[in-house]
Each structure stands twice: as structure tokens, then as C-alpha cells.
Design a protein around this motif. Structure first.
Motif, PDB file in Angstrom:
ATOM      1  N   ALA A  31       6.058 -37.783 -22.544  1.00 30.67           N
ATOM      2  CA  ALA A  31       4.661 -37.513 -21.937  1.00 30.67           C
ATOM      3  C   ALA A  31       3.859 -37.578 -23.387  1.00 30.67           C
ATOM      4  CB  ALA A  31       4.312 -36.419 -21.348  1.00 30.67           C
ATOM      5  N   ALA A  32       2.640 -38.428 -23.614  1.00 35.11           N
ATOM      6  CA  ALA A  32       1.860 -38.381 -24.794  1.00 35.11           C
ATOM      7  C   ALA A  32       1.732 -37.125 -25.260  1.00 35.11           C
ATOM      8  CB  ALA A  32       0.978 -39.445 -24.666  1.00 35.11           C
ATOM      9  N   ASP A  33       1.025 -36.181 -24.310  1.00 38.16           N
ATOM     10  CA  ASP A  33       0.671 -34.777 -24.895  1.00 38.16           C
ATOM     11  C   ASP A  33       1.670 -33.865 -24.473  1.00 38.16           C
ATOM     12  OD1 ASP A  33      -1.673 -36.109 -25.752  1.00 38.16           O
ATOM     13  OD2 ASP A  33      -2.593 -36.160 -23.688  1.00 38.16           O
ATOM     14  N   GLY A  34       2.759 -34.168 -24.139  1.00 40.67           N
ATOM     15  CA  GLY A  34       3.852 -32.985 -23.781  1.00 40.67           C
ATOM     16  C   GLY A  34       4.532 -32.634 -24.855  1.00 40.67           C
ATOM     17  N   PRO A  35       5.381 -31.551 -24.609  1.00 43.68           N
ATOM     18  CA  PRO A  35       5.985 -30.720 -25.707  1.00 43.68           C
ATOM     19  C   PRO A  35       7.281 -31.252 -26.301  1.00 43.68           C
ATOM     20  CG  PRO A  35       6.955 -29.889 -23.521  1.00 43.68           C
ATOM     21  CD  PRO A  35       5.966 -31.155 -23.326  1.00 43.68           C
ATOM     22  N   VAL A  36       7.635 -32.405 -25.788  1.00 46.12           N
ATOM     23  CA  VAL A  36       9.055 -33.084 -26.604  1.00 46.12           C
ATOM     24  C   VAL A  36       8.445 -33.944 -27.847  1.00 46.12           C
ATOM     25  CG1 VAL A  36      10.589 -34.751 -26.334  1.00 46.12           C
ATOM     26  CG2 VAL A  36      10.229 -33.060 -24.403  1.00 46.12           C
ATOM     27  N   ARG A  37       8.627 -33.508 -28.808  1.00 40.91           N
ATOM     28  CA  ARG A  37       8.331 -34.274 -30.065  1.00 40.91           C
ATOM     29  C   ARG A  37       9.566 -34.740 -31.031  1.00 40.91           C
ATOM     30  NH1 ARG A  37       3.521 -34.933 -28.513  1.00 40.91           N
ATOM     31  NH2 ARG A  37       3.153 -35.837 -30.335  1.00 40.91           N
ATOM     32  N   SER A  38      10.849 -34.504 -30.594  1.00 39.69           N
ATOM     33  CA  SER A  38      11.970 -34.842 -31.129  1.00 39.69           C
ATOM     34  C   SER A  38      13.015 -34.903 -29.853  1.00 39.69           C
ATOM     35  CB  SER A  38      12.399 -34.151 -32.474  1.00 39.69           C
ATOM     36  OG  SER A  38      12.897 -32.714 -31.797  1.00 39.69           O
ATOM     37  N   VAL A  39      14.211 -35.456 -30.332  1.00 40.14           N
ATOM     38  CA  VAL A  39      15.221 -35.484 -29.583  1.00 40.14           C
ATOM     39  C   VAL A  39      15.662 -33.874 -29.215  1.00 40.14           C
ATOM     40  CG1 VAL A  39      17.769 -36.213 -29.277  1.00 40.14           C
ATOM     41  CG2 VAL A  39      15.976 -37.700 -30.025  1.00 40.14           C
ATOM     42  N   ALA A  40      15.685 -33.112 -30.287  1.00 39.33           N
ATOM     43  CA  ALA A  40      16.278 -31.674 -30.141  1.00 39.33           C
ATOM     44  C   ALA A  40      15.120 -30.960 -29.063  1.00 39.33           C
ATOM     45  CB  ALA A  40      16.070 -31.013 -31.323  1.00 39.33           C
ATOM     46  N   ASP A  41      14.436 -31.353 -28.603  1.00 33.97           N
ATOM     47  CA  ASP A  41      13.338 -30.898 -27.813  1.00 33.97           C
ATOM     48  C   ASP A  41      13.840 -31.203 -26.427  1.00 33.97           C
ATOM     49  OD1 ASP A  41      11.702 -29.653 -29.637  1.00 33.97           O
ATOM     50  OD2 ASP A  41      10.426 -31.347 -29.749  1.00 33.97           O
ATOM     51  N   LEU A  42      14.653 -32.037 -26.215  1.00 36.83           N
ATOM     52  CA  LEU A  42      15.069 -32.533 -24.950  1.00 36.83           C
ATOM     53  C   LEU A  42      16.140 -31.441 -24.249  1.00 36.83           C
ATOM     54  CD1 LEU A  42      15.818 -36.230 -25.290  1.00 36.83           C
ATOM     55  CD2 LEU A  42      13.793 -35.259 -24.079  1.00 36.83           C
ATOM     56  N   ARG A  43      16.574 -30.613 -24.994  1.00 32.89           N
ATOM     57  CA  ARG A  43      17.668 -29.541 -24.432  1.00 32.89           C
ATOM     58  C   ARG A  43      17.167 -28.960 -23.362  1.00 32.89           C
ATOM     59  NH1 ARG A  43      21.490 -26.270 -27.538  1.00 32.89           N
ATOM     60  NH2 ARG A  43      20.552 -27.242 -29.521  1.00 32.89           N
ATOM     61  N   GLY A  44      17.884 -28.827 -22.140  1.00 35.51           N
ATOM     62  CA  GLY A  44      17.445 -28.251 -21.190  1.00 35.51           C
ATOM     63  C   GLY A  44      16.835 -29.025 -20.271  1.00 35.51           C
ATOM     64  N   GLY A  45      16.408 -30.102 -20.602  1.00 32.55           N
ATOM     65  CA  GLY A  45      15.329 -30.721 -19.858  1.00 32.55           C
ATOM     66  C   GLY A  45      16.446 -32.082 -18.855  1.00 32.55           C
ATOM     67  N   THR A  46      15.416 -32.472 -18.181  1.00 26.82           N
ATOM     68  CA  THR A  46      15.850 -33.755 -17.282  1.00 26.82           C
ATOM     69  C   THR A  46      15.709 -35.183 -17.850  1.00 26.82           C
ATOM     70  OG1 THR A  46      15.718 -32.224 -15.225  1.00 26.82           O
ATOM     71  CG2 THR A  46      15.555 -34.964 -14.960  1.00 26.82           C
ATOM     72  N   VAL A  47      16.429 -35.931 -18.065  1.00 27.24           N
ATOM     73  CA  VAL A  47      16.059 -37.147 -18.704  1.00 27.24           C
ATOM     74  C   VAL A  47      16.470 -38.197 -17.339  1.00 27.24           C
ATOM     75  CG1 VAL A  47      17.031 -38.746 -20.256  1.00 27.24           C
ATOM     76  CG2 VAL A  47      16.891 -36.556 -20.993  1.00 27.24           C
ATOM     77  N   VAL A  48      15.689 -39.037 -17.254  1.00 24.98           N
ATOM     78  CA  VAL A  48      15.875 -40.023 -16.275  1.00 24.98           C
ATOM     79  C   VAL A  48      16.432 -41.220 -16.776  1.00 24.98           C
ATOM     80  CG1 VAL A  48      14.815 -41.525 -14.516  1.00 24.98           C
ATOM     81  CG2 VAL A  48      14.118 -39.221 -14.440  1.00 24.98           C
ATOM     82  N   LEU A  49      17.544 -41.560 -16.149  1.00 23.16           N
ATOM     83  CA  LEU A  49      18.326 -42.873 -16.991  1.00 23.16           C
ATOM     84  C   LEU A  49      19.185 -43.472 -16.093  1.00 23.16           C
ATOM     85  CD1 LEU A  49      21.079 -42.150 -19.224  1.00 23.16           C
ATOM     86  CD2 LEU A  49      19.772 -40.490 -18.190  1.00 23.16           C
ATOM     87  N   SER A  50      19.451 -44.889 -16.089  1.00 25.73           N
ATOM     88  CA  SER A  50      20.214 -45.549 -15.357  1.00 25.73           C
ATOM     89  C   SER A  50      21.912 -45.110 -15.931  1.00 25.73           C
ATOM     90  CB  SER A  50      20.252 -47.261 -15.586  1.00 25.73           C
ATOM     91  OG  SER A  50      21.326 -47.779 -14.830  1.00 25.73           O
ATOM     92  N   ILE A  51      22.358 -44.187 -15.223  1.00 29.51           N
ATOM     93  CA  ILE A  51      23.432 -43.487 -15.545  1.00 29.51           C
ATOM     94  C   ILE A  51      24.641 -44.394 -15.575  1.00 29.51           C
ATOM     95  CG2 ILE A  51      25.223 -41.653 -15.146  1.00 29.51           C
ATOM     96  CD1 ILE A  51      22.880 -40.056 -14.034  1.00 29.51           C
ATOM     97  N   GLY A  52      25.427 -44.617 -16.696  1.00 30.48           N
ATOM     98  CA  GLY A  52      26.470 -45.596 -16.643  1.00 30.48           C
ATOM     99  C   GLY A  52      26.385 -46.971 -17.179  1.00 30.48           C
ATOM    100  N   SER A  53      24.967 -47.257 -17.695  1.00 34.16           N
ATOM    101  CA  SER A  53      24.614 -48.465 -18.210  1.00 34.16           C
ATOM    102  C   SER A  53      24.514 -48.189 -19.461  1.00 34.16           C
ATOM    103  CB  SER A  53      23.155 -48.734 -17.574  1.00 34.16           C
ATOM    104  OG  SER A  53      21.984 -47.972 -18.022  1.00 34.16           O
ATOM    105  N   TRP A  54      23.854 -49.324 -20.420  1.00 36.39           N
ATOM    106  CA  TRP A  54      23.941 -48.962 -21.921  1.00 36.39           C
ATOM    107  C   TRP A  54      22.828 -47.740 -22.099  1.00 36.39           C
ATOM    108  CZ3 TRP A  54      19.027 -48.674 -24.048  1.00 36.39           C
ATOM    109  CH2 TRP A  54      18.048 -49.149 -23.278  1.00 36.39           C
ATOM    110  N   GLN A  55      22.070 -47.242 -21.204  1.00 35.68           N
ATOM    111  CA  GLN A  55      20.977 -46.455 -21.642  1.00 35.68           C
ATOM    112  C   GLN A  55      21.774 -44.988 -21.728  1.00 35.68           C
ATOM    113  OE1 GLN A  55      18.072 -46.105 -18.366  1.00 35.68           O
ATOM    114  NE2 GLN A  55      17.720 -48.274 -18.514  1.00 35.68           N
ATOM    115  N   THR A  56      23.245 -44.896 -21.035  1.00 35.53           N
ATOM    116  CA  THR A  56      23.995 -43.837 -21.519  1.00 35.53           C
ATOM    117  C   THR A  56      24.617 -43.799 -22.909  1.00 35.53           C
ATOM    118  OG1 THR A  56      24.737 -43.628 -19.025  1.00 35.53           O
ATOM    119  CG2 THR A  56      26.048 -42.335 -20.532  1.00 35.53           C
TER     120      THR A  56
END
Length: 307
Positions: A91-116
Motif C-alpha cells: 500500500a502506497a501509504d501503508g506501514p510497510v516501508r522495507s522487507v523487514a516490515d513484512l514480519r507477521g504479515g500476510t503476503v499474497v503470491l502464487s505459491i510454488g511459482s517463481w514468486q516463492t
């Protein structure tokens, strides 16, 4: 003999090849035919291992998980790096400013693809684990329908979302969404083509024919982006405009398997094993058939076919 090739919409090279008649013509002098089998990209390693298909193509993760599951596969060719193919969005105005901020969050991705591979390496580089520090979730809608994931980002329901292709083109028009990381910031994000070992060892000349036909299909796409975009939009949804942007950004060039690619795959496999995504460490080079590589290199060096 009928060569069985797995095809899915997320691999544009195979998607084009299955619709242009190029491979059919290339196999005819060898007395061979082709059967196109719709597959789920994350199952390509398994389907090669059990003989359902002879040849397939995905991103970087499925051959690693396939090898880790004991399926006997062989790398045949890779695309050039795809720097604009995918990105991790927040989110442009959200709290995630770095990869470290993803801790504990939900990441939507195509699991098992290159995205993993992309997310796991990004987290690993930040001292986090794909297995324990995020909640990985599959998209709720088809890949080219990006509205739901974008809305969830805006509403704070998820921390991040990996988008690719036409869905990324659509998402980038939304001012409420921004790129935290491009895939190319973390991995080369190549398209990867691989075969069952038995097929590769008994019919290496056919592997070379397939790879050359793939390059011919890529050459067609590179010269016919509007027609390619219309083909994808018709078959997979999304707008022609978004597909045009996504396809125009691809390199449309295949390369033989090389040491740098094997090293990157090994790094990914080591990260997966360290964080529990695959059950045991693997040696990626075991899926390399060095006797095949000169045949593929020579095939790719042949003059461009007229499509």
C-alpha cells in the motif's frame, strides 16, 4: 512418437508455441508429432517425473521442488533475465516501508511459482524466514484479475502482494499501490525449460528442436506484440493494453543452461532447505545434462525461422 508438452498461460513462450504451429512443422521431418497438455505450472516437475509430459516450462521454483521430491528432471534452456516481469507491491501509504516490515504479515503470491523464490530470497536477505515470519497466501482470484489483491492492500488486509505480467501492468495504474521491490532487485527471474531425464537422454535432438521452436515463437512475439497481447487477453482475461505492456517488457531471448543459472538455482534451493520449504537439501547440478548443452546452443545459433 508423440512428444508431450505441458503448457500453461503463465509461460508466454510455450503459450505462443502451442498456438502457432511452429513445433508441428519442425517435428515433421523427424517423423514426430506433438501433444499439448494443459498443466498447472507448479506441477510440471511431478508431471515430468511420472512421464505424463516430456517437456515443460515454468519459473525458477518448480524445477527445484520437483527435484527435491525425487523427480528426475533435466534443465534444457532458460530465458534471458526478465527485469520488468514481476514486483512485490504494498500500500502506497501503508506501514510497510522495507522487507523487514513484512514480519507477521500476510503476503499474497502464487505459491510454488517463481514468486516463492523471489519472496524467500528477499526475506532471507533481510534476516527473515519464508517458513515462519510471514503468512503466505494464494490469490483469491485469477492471476490477471488484480482488483481483489489491490483492494486488500488498500484496506490493510494484507501486507504485500506479488504481481506479474498483465496484473502488474493494471496494478501500477493504481496510485494507492506502490512497488516495494522489483523481482530483478532480488533474482534474475528467468523462464526455465526442463524435460524428463529419460526423454532428454534418449531424444536430445528433439529437445534441441523444441528449444529452437521456442525461440522462433519468441521471435514471432517480439515482432508481433499487439497480436500476442490480443491472444493472451482472449485466452486468459485482462485487457489487451495491460498485456501489451507486460509482453513488450519481456526479453524474448533464450539461452543455454550456464554456470551462473545453476549457481542461482542452488542458492534458491539452499534457502528453501534452510527455511523448510523443501524437505532436504539438493544438488541442482544433478539436473544438468552437459552432453545436451552443445546441441541446444547450436540450435539457438541457427538462423531465425520465418513464422
Amino acid at each position: 512418437m508423440t512428444v508431450k508438452i505441458g503448457v500453461h498461460g503463465a509461460n508466454p513462450s510455450l503459450y505462443h508455441l502451442s498456438r502457432l504451429g511452429i513445433l508441428e512443422g519442425a517435428l515433421e521431418p523427424h517423423g514426430e508429432t506433438v501433444e499439448w497438455l494443459p498443466v498447472q505450472g507448479t506441477r510440471v516437475g511431478e508431471l515430468l517425473g511420472d512421464g505424463t509430459i516430456d517437456f515443460g516450462g515454468t519459473g525458477s521454483t518448480p524445477p527445484i521442488t520437483g527435484q527435491a521430491a525425487g523427480h528426475d528432471i533435466v534443465y534444457t534452456a532458460v530465458s534471458a533475465p526478465r527485469p520488468e516481469h514481476g514486483a512485490l507491491l504494498v500500500a502506497a501509504d501503508g506501514p510497510v516501508r522495507s522487507v523487514a516490515d513484512l514480519r507477521g504479515g500476510t503476503v499474497v503470491l502464487s505459491i510454488g511459482s517463481w514468486q516463492t523464490h523471489f519472496v524467500a530470497k528477499a526475506l532471507h536477505s533481510a534476516g527473515l524466514s519464508y517458513g515462519t515470519d510471514i503468512i503466505a497466501e494464494r490469490p483469491a482470484t485469477a492471476p490477471v484479475s488484480s482488483g481483489d489483491s489491490a483492494r486488500r492492500l488498500r484496506d490493510g488486509e494484507i501486507a504485500a502482494w506479488v504481481a506479474q505480467g498483465a496484473e502488474l501492468s493494471a496494478a501500477l495504474r493504481d496510485p494507492a499501490v506502490r512497488v516495494l521491490l522489483k523481482a530483478s532487485d532480488v533474482i534474475t527471474d528467468r523462464s526455465v525449460f526442463f524435460a524428463g531425464r529419460r526423454f532428454a537422454e534418449t531424444s536430445p535432438h528433439l529437445v534441441a528442436v523444441i528449444v529452437r521452436a521456442l525461440q522462433d515463437a519468441d521471435d514471432w512475439a517480439d515482432a508481433n506484440i499487439p497480436a500476442s497481447a490480443a491472444l493472451h487477453a482472449e485466452g486468459q482475461g485482462g485487457s489487451v493494453e495491460d498485456w501489451h505492456r507486460a509482453l513488450a517488457d519481456l526479453p524474448w531471448r533464450l539461452e543455454p543452461v550456464g554456470d551462473a543459472f545453476i549457481a542461482e538455482q542452488q542458492e534458491a534451493a539452499d534457502i528453501f532447505a534452510a527455511h523448510g520449504y523443501i524437505p532436504t537439501p539438493i544438488t541442482v547440478a544433478d539436473a544438468r545434462l552437459t552432453s545436451l548443452e552443445p546441441l541446444v546452443a547450436n540450435a539457438l545459433a541457427e538462423p531465425r525461422a520465418t513464422v
